[in-house]
Design a protein around this motif. Structure first.
Motif, PDB file in Angstrom:
ATOM      1  N   VAL A   1      14.503  12.333  -7.605  1.00 28.22           N
ATOM      2  CA  VAL A   1      13.330  12.560  -7.228  1.00 28.22           C
ATOM      3  C   VAL A   1      12.256  11.687  -7.638  1.00 28.22           C
ATOM      4  O   VAL A   1      11.328  11.123  -7.055  1.00 28.22           O
ATOM      5  N   VAL A   2      12.743  11.389  -8.909  1.00 36.34           N
ATOM      6  CA  VAL A   2      11.768  10.278  -9.609  1.00 36.34           C
ATOM      7  C   VAL A   2      11.898   8.792  -8.819  1.00 36.34           C
ATOM      8  O   VAL A   2      11.118   8.400  -8.650  1.00 36.34           O
ATOM      9  N   LEU A   3      13.041   8.604  -8.589  1.00 36.11           N
ATOM     10  CA  LEU A   3      13.475   7.310  -7.988  1.00 36.11           C
ATOM     11  C   LEU A   3      12.663   7.184  -6.697  1.00 36.11           C
ATOM     12  O   LEU A   3      12.020   6.202  -6.214  1.00 36.11           O
ATOM     13  N   LEU A   4      12.673   8.344  -5.803  1.00 34.58           N
ATOM     14  CA  LEU A   4      12.000   8.451  -4.455  1.00 34.58           C
ATOM     15  C   LEU A   4      10.586   8.409  -4.672  1.00 34.58           C
ATOM     16  O   LEU A   4       9.733   7.585  -3.784  1.00 34.58           O
ATOM     17  N   ALA A   5       9.910   9.006  -5.709  1.00 34.36           N
ATOM     18  CA  ALA A   5       8.463   9.215  -5.976  1.00 34.36           C
ATOM     19  C   ALA A   5       8.154   7.847  -6.255  1.00 34.36           C
ATOM     20  O   ALA A   5       7.066   7.272  -5.813  1.00 34.36           O
ATOM     21  N   HIS A   6       8.781   7.093  -7.223  1.00 37.37           N
ATOM     22  CA  HIS A   6       8.467   5.851  -7.720  1.00 37.37           C
ATOM     23  C   HIS A   6       8.568   4.871  -6.529  1.00 37.37           C
ATOM     24  O   HIS A   6       7.839   3.720  -6.457  1.00 37.37           O
ATOM     25  N   CYS A   7       9.797   4.900  -5.791  1.00 40.29           N
ATOM     26  CA  CYS A   7      10.018   3.880  -4.551  1.00 40.29           C
ATOM     27  C   CYS A   7       8.932   4.041  -3.631  1.00 40.29           C
ATOM     28  O   CYS A   7       8.276   2.934  -3.188  1.00 40.29           O
ATOM     29  N   ALA A   8       8.404   5.299  -3.409  1.00 45.09           N
ATOM     30  CA  ALA A   8       6.973   5.307  -2.400  1.00 45.09           C
ATOM     31  C   ALA A   8       5.855   4.662  -3.203  1.00 45.09           C
ATOM     32  O   ALA A   8       4.945   4.155  -2.402  1.00 45.09           O
ATOM     33  N   LEU A   9       5.829   4.778  -4.171  1.00 45.07           N
ATOM     34  CA  LEU A   9       4.374   4.239  -4.987  1.00 45.07           C
ATOM     35  C   LEU A   9       4.496   2.896  -5.032  1.00 45.07           C
ATOM     36  O   LEU A   9       3.474   2.125  -4.513  1.00 45.07           O
ATOM     37  N   VAL A  10       5.613   2.189  -5.443  1.00 40.92           N
ATOM     38  CA  VAL A  10       5.582   0.883  -5.532  1.00 40.92           C
ATOM     39  C   VAL A  10       5.602   0.016  -4.265  1.00 40.92           C
ATOM     40  O   VAL A  10       5.189  -1.086  -3.638  1.00 40.92           O
ATOM     41  N   THR A  11       5.809   0.738  -2.946  1.00 44.87           N
ATOM     42  CA  THR A  11       5.814   0.460  -1.600  1.00 44.87           C
ATOM     43  C   THR A  11       4.589   0.569  -1.042  1.00 44.87           C
ATOM     44  O   THR A  11       4.038  -0.453  -0.326  1.00 44.87           O
ATOM     45  N   ALA A  12       3.810   1.532  -1.523  1.00 48.59           N
ATOM     46  CA  ALA A  12       2.322   1.731  -1.221  1.00 48.59           C
ATOM     47  C   ALA A  12       1.576   0.510  -1.793  1.00 48.59           C
ATOM     48  O   ALA A  12       0.538   0.120  -1.470  1.00 48.59           O
ATOM     49  N   LEU A  13       1.666   0.609  -3.175  1.00 50.07           N
ATOM     50  CA  LEU A  13       0.995  -0.354  -3.786  1.00 50.07           C
ATOM     51  C   LEU A  13       1.915  -1.386  -4.596  1.00 50.07           C
ATOM     52  O   LEU A  13       2.181  -1.402  -6.016  1.00 50.07           O
ATOM     53  N   PRO A  14       2.504  -2.251  -3.951  1.00 51.86           N
ATOM     54  CA  PRO A  14       3.226  -3.371  -4.704  1.00 51.86           C
ATOM     55  C   PRO A  14       2.892  -4.131  -5.604  1.00 51.86           C
ATOM     56  O   PRO A  14       3.545  -4.658  -6.234  1.00 51.86           O
ATOM     57  N   ASP A  15       1.551  -4.184  -5.797  1.00 50.25           N
ATOM     58  CA  ASP A  15       0.708  -5.193  -6.868  1.00 50.25           C
ATOM     59  C   ASP A  15       0.253  -4.489  -7.862  1.00 50.25           C
ATOM     60  O   ASP A  15      -0.327  -4.889  -8.837  1.00 50.25           O
ATOM     61  N   ASP A  16       0.330  -3.051  -8.231  1.00 49.85           N
ATOM     62  CA  ASP A  16      -0.392  -2.237  -9.124  1.00 49.85           C
ATOM     63  C   ASP A  16       0.549  -1.709 -10.182  1.00 49.85           C
ATOM     64  O   ASP A  16       1.067  -0.801  -9.876  1.00 49.85           O
ATOM     65  N   GLY A  17       1.057  -2.670 -10.948  1.00 47.60           N
ATOM     66  CA  GLY A  17       1.964  -2.273 -12.018  1.00 47.60           C
ATOM     67  C   GLY A  17       1.299  -1.263 -12.847  1.00 47.60           C
ATOM     68  O   GLY A  17       2.016  -0.301 -13.347  1.00 47.60           O
ATOM     69  N   ALA A  18       0.069  -1.181 -12.991  1.00 56.06           N
ATOM     70  CA  ALA A  18      -0.636   0.088 -13.877  1.00 56.06           C
ATOM     71  C   ALA A  18      -0.038   1.205 -13.344  1.00 56.06           C
ATOM     72  O   ALA A  18       0.207   2.375 -14.171  1.00 56.06           O
TER      73      ALA A  18
END
Length: 226
Positions: free
Chosen positions: A161-178
């Motif tokens: 679940v963690v990997l899926l949640a984080h994958c969705a975040l970085v897909t939606a906000l690829p330049d937002d490391g914060a």
């Protein structure tokens, strides 16, 4: 006298063939970052400046190309899991593993989908490594729980679940490391035993073999790149 481009290395691979392979891998990472891992193989060949036949000579299937393009990142994940199991403090090992994998997802835009795609592979060649990863992850979770650091109702599928949640975040906000780092910190804090204020709902029926992914076409529609 033989041309320098045809000199054969000790492993039997010609220098020009080696260069073509590296050009394909570089191009594949760029294309997958822009268009997703379902991008046409011909697009990768054009970006690399080689013929489609040359690409297929080195990588006969899309799976082989995806794995080749992100081999270094997958090796880093494997090494991180090994180091997590060897860590004297199971919680520190668990935390470092989550942070390492999420950092790779964040830093290499094509890697999240490649990472998720790699594990469901049920081919005889890769099934043993997948089973080993699942076994080692379960061992790590059990050790962290036995140490009293990881909440007792944490389930190994929660890592999925963690990997899926984080994958969705970085897909939606690829330049937002914060945003990525903050989500990971929130999740890790919630997993601590001392943060458990009540029981969780039953765990999801997820394993490394059945990770769902949104289609790359839907990602491109939401996040076109110029």
């Amino acid at each position: 006298m033989a041309e320098s481009s045809r000199i054969t290395a000790r492993d039997g691979v010609r220098a020009d063939a080696r260069r073509n392979r590296e050009r394909v891998l570089v191009a594949a990472r760029a294309v997958f970052a822009e268009h997703g891992i379902d991008a046409p193989m011909a697009t990768v060949a054009r970006r690399a400046g080689v013929g489609v036949a040359t690409l297929y000579r080195h990588f006969p299937t899309r799976d082989a190309l995806v794995r080749g393009a992100f081999a270094r990142q997958m090796e880093t994940c494997s090494r991180a899991l090994t180091e997590a199991l060897a860590a004297p403090d199971p919680w520190q090992g668990f935390q470092q593993l989550v942070e390492t994998v999420c950092a790779l997802q964040r830093e290499e835009r094509g890697f999240p989908a490649a990472f998720v795609t790699a594990f469901p592979d049920s081919t005889p060649e890769h099934a043993p490594s997948r089973r080993r990863a699942e076994r080692d992850l379960t061992t790590l979770v059990r050790r962290a729980q036995a140490s009293g650091s990881l909440r007792a109702d944490f389930h190994p599928s929660d890592l999925t679940v963690v990997l899926l949640a984080h994958c969705a975040l970085v897909t939606a906000l690829p330049d937002d490391g914060a945003a990525s780092r903050r989500l990971v910190a929130y999740l890790l804090q919630s997993f601590r035993a001392d943060a458990a204020n009540g029981p969780l709902p039953p765990p999801a029926a997820l394993t490394l073999r059945n990770l769902p992914m949104p289609t790359d076409s839907s990602q491109r529609q939401r996040h076109p790149r110029g």
